[in-house]
Design an enzyme around this catalytic site. Structure first.
Site, PDB file in Angstrom:
ATOM      1  N   ARG A  63      55.294  80.691  22.609  1.00  0.00           N
ATOM      2  CA  ARG A  63      54.972  79.072  23.356  1.00  0.00           C
ATOM      3  C   ARG A  63      56.033  78.997  24.124  1.00  0.00           C
ATOM      4  O   ARG A  63      55.977  80.491  25.150  1.00  0.00           O
ATOM      5  CB  ARG A  63      56.376  78.606  22.048  1.00  0.00           C
ATOM      6  CG  ARG A  63      56.672  79.785  21.420  1.00  0.00           C
ATOM      7  CD  ARG A  63      58.157  80.244  22.184  1.00  0.00           C
ATOM      8  NE  ARG A  63      58.939  78.532  22.372  1.00  0.00           N
ATOM      9  CZ  ARG A  63      59.845  78.933  23.236  1.00  0.00           C
ATOM     10  NH1 ARG A  63      59.369  80.420  23.917  1.00  0.00           N
ATOM     11  NH2 ARG A  63      60.167  78.416  24.315  1.00  0.00           N
ATOM     12  N   ALA A  65      54.744  75.885  27.811  1.00  0.00           N
ATOM     13  CA  ALA A  65      53.971  75.492  28.043  1.00  0.00           C
ATOM     14  C   ALA A  65      53.342  76.735  29.518  1.00  0.00           C
ATOM     15  O   ALA A  65      52.108  76.970  29.195  1.00  0.00           O
ATOM     16  CB  ALA A  65      53.833  74.135  28.935  1.00  0.00           C
ATOM     17  N   ASP A 257      56.494  70.583  29.011  1.00  0.00           N
ATOM     18  CA  ASP A 257      54.809  70.619  28.424  1.00  0.00           C
ATOM     19  C   ASP A 257      53.733  69.535  29.285  1.00  0.00           C
ATOM     20  O   ASP A 257      52.245  69.913  29.596  1.00  0.00           O
ATOM     21  CB  ASP A 257      55.240  70.045  27.218  1.00  0.00           C
ATOM     22  CG  ASP A 257      55.651  71.726  26.694  1.00  0.00           C
ATOM     23  OD1 ASP A 257      54.853  72.671  26.133  1.00  0.00           O
ATOM     24  OD2 ASP A 257      56.775  71.428  26.354  1.00  0.00           O
TER      25      ASP A 257
END
Length: 365
Positions: A63, A65, A257
């Site tokens: 995880r 971005a 993100d």
């Protein structure tokens, strides 16, 4: 046919890179550190297919971005290594479509896949595709680490803490979620800035939000910082206001993100409330992310698709009930912080202070 290169070392300056890594590329396989099990267990998952990579992205084995984008690029390279026969192009295209469906919000995922697709379009044979796609994935990985190092320097300059400028006292900062080596190709975005502060003896303490419901702050950020000997205090998300009110924290430093053309920022749920608190307490609010996170095609944060996940993530932790069974849950993964609450956005290209449409256009076109 399988890619014959069994090891592809990254050409990264070891003196600047964190010892913590979230992914390892071996040419014909990708290893991902299962971040769901940290800090109790360091377990690596070996993947040899794009489908496996897509599933790991969806399940949050990996995880953050930048790390998602890098992993997806390696997933395309794995698909090329497994492709064979007359349908080899269709196999690689199918893999890219599958990877694109794994997470909807992180623009780095789509940026990396588009970059891989451009390289793929120029390949006339399977052997060329295998080599070119593997090389491009490694380049994306290397460039991410180099960008992290550049961002750290730009951030210190924006804070007025560049080396050789006066004799500033160490500061305390607060951060949210995990934006370190675990969320990137290595070193980190927001946590990379914190690392650089520590390296320059400019860091007094990091306050790390626990970051419900996945607890990336307590499970990952606290683990990563303690592992590297960086002073960290873990706090419940709801304690952030009291910490800021005490007056010790000078900056809140977070990742992103997706960043839109007007400077709005989508980041881990809870970021927006921190920006509101920062403005009230007159604390600087800094967003640190690679330029691949900037999506100039979206006008504002209202255009960003916000992923919502299963309510079980809030109702329980690893099978232990925390709420009444069946209670309705609102579980967005991200929120949107308006640009007018952000003091500065840092990318490897430089800083956008008090971000707005013009400032974003000047730096990103």
């Amino acid at each position: 046919m399988t890619n014959s290169r069994e090891s592809t070392p990254l050409r990264v300056p070891s003196s600047d890179a964190s010892g913590t890594v979230a992914l390892k590329w071996h040419g014909s396989s990708l290893e991902l550190l299962d971040q769901r099990l940290l800090p109790a267990q360091e377990h690596w998952i070996t993947l040899k297919s794009a489908s496996g990579v897509a599933q790991c992205i969806q399940d949050m084995v990996v995880r953050g971005a930048p790390a998602i984008g890098i992993s997806a690029a390696y997933g395309v390279a794995l698909a090329a290594g497994r492709a064979e026969g007359e349908d080899w192009q269709a196999e690689i295209n199918r893999a890219m479509r599958e990877l694109s469906l794994s997470r909807p919000t992180a623009v780095n995922l789509f940026w990396a896949l588009q970059r891989m697709a451009r390289v793929f379009d120029g390949c006339g044979s399977l052997s060329e595709a295998q080599k070119q796609l593997s090389d491009e994935a490694v380049a994306i990985h290397e460039e991410d680490i180099a960008a992290n190092l550049s961002m750290a320097e730009h951030a210190l300059e924006a804070m007025g803490l560049s080396s050789g400028v006066g004799n500033p006292a160490p500061i305390s900062v607060l951060t949210h979620c995990n934006t370190g080596a675990l969320a990137t190709g290595g070193y980190g975005t927001a946590l990379g800035v914190i690392r650089r502060l520590h390296e320059n003896k400019l860091l007094k303490r990091v306050y790390a939000d626990e970051t419900r419901p996945w607890l990336q702050g307590s499970r990952l950020t606290a683990w990563e910082l303690m592992r590297d000997g960086i002073p960290v205090t873990l706090n419940a998300d709801g304690a952030a206001a009291a910490i800021l009110a005490a007056g010790e924290v000078r900056w809140i430093i977070v990742g992103a993100d997706r960043i839109t053309a007007n400077g709005d920022v989508a980041n881990k749920i809870g970021t927006y409330s921190l920006a509101v608190l920062a403005r009230f307490h007159k604390v600087g609010f800094m967003v640190v992310a690679p330029s691949s996170t900037v999506d100039m095609a979206l006008e504002s944060g209202s255009d960003i698709p916000i992923e919502e996940r299963d309510g079980g993530e809030v109702r329980e932790i690893r099978g232990i009930p925390l709420a009444p069974e069946g209670v309705p849950v609102f579980n967005p993964v991200f929120d949107v912080t308006p640009a007018n609450l952000i003091d500065v956005i840092i990318t490897e290209k430089g800083a956008v202070r008090n971000p707005d449409v013009q400032g974003m256009r000047d730096l990103f076109g």
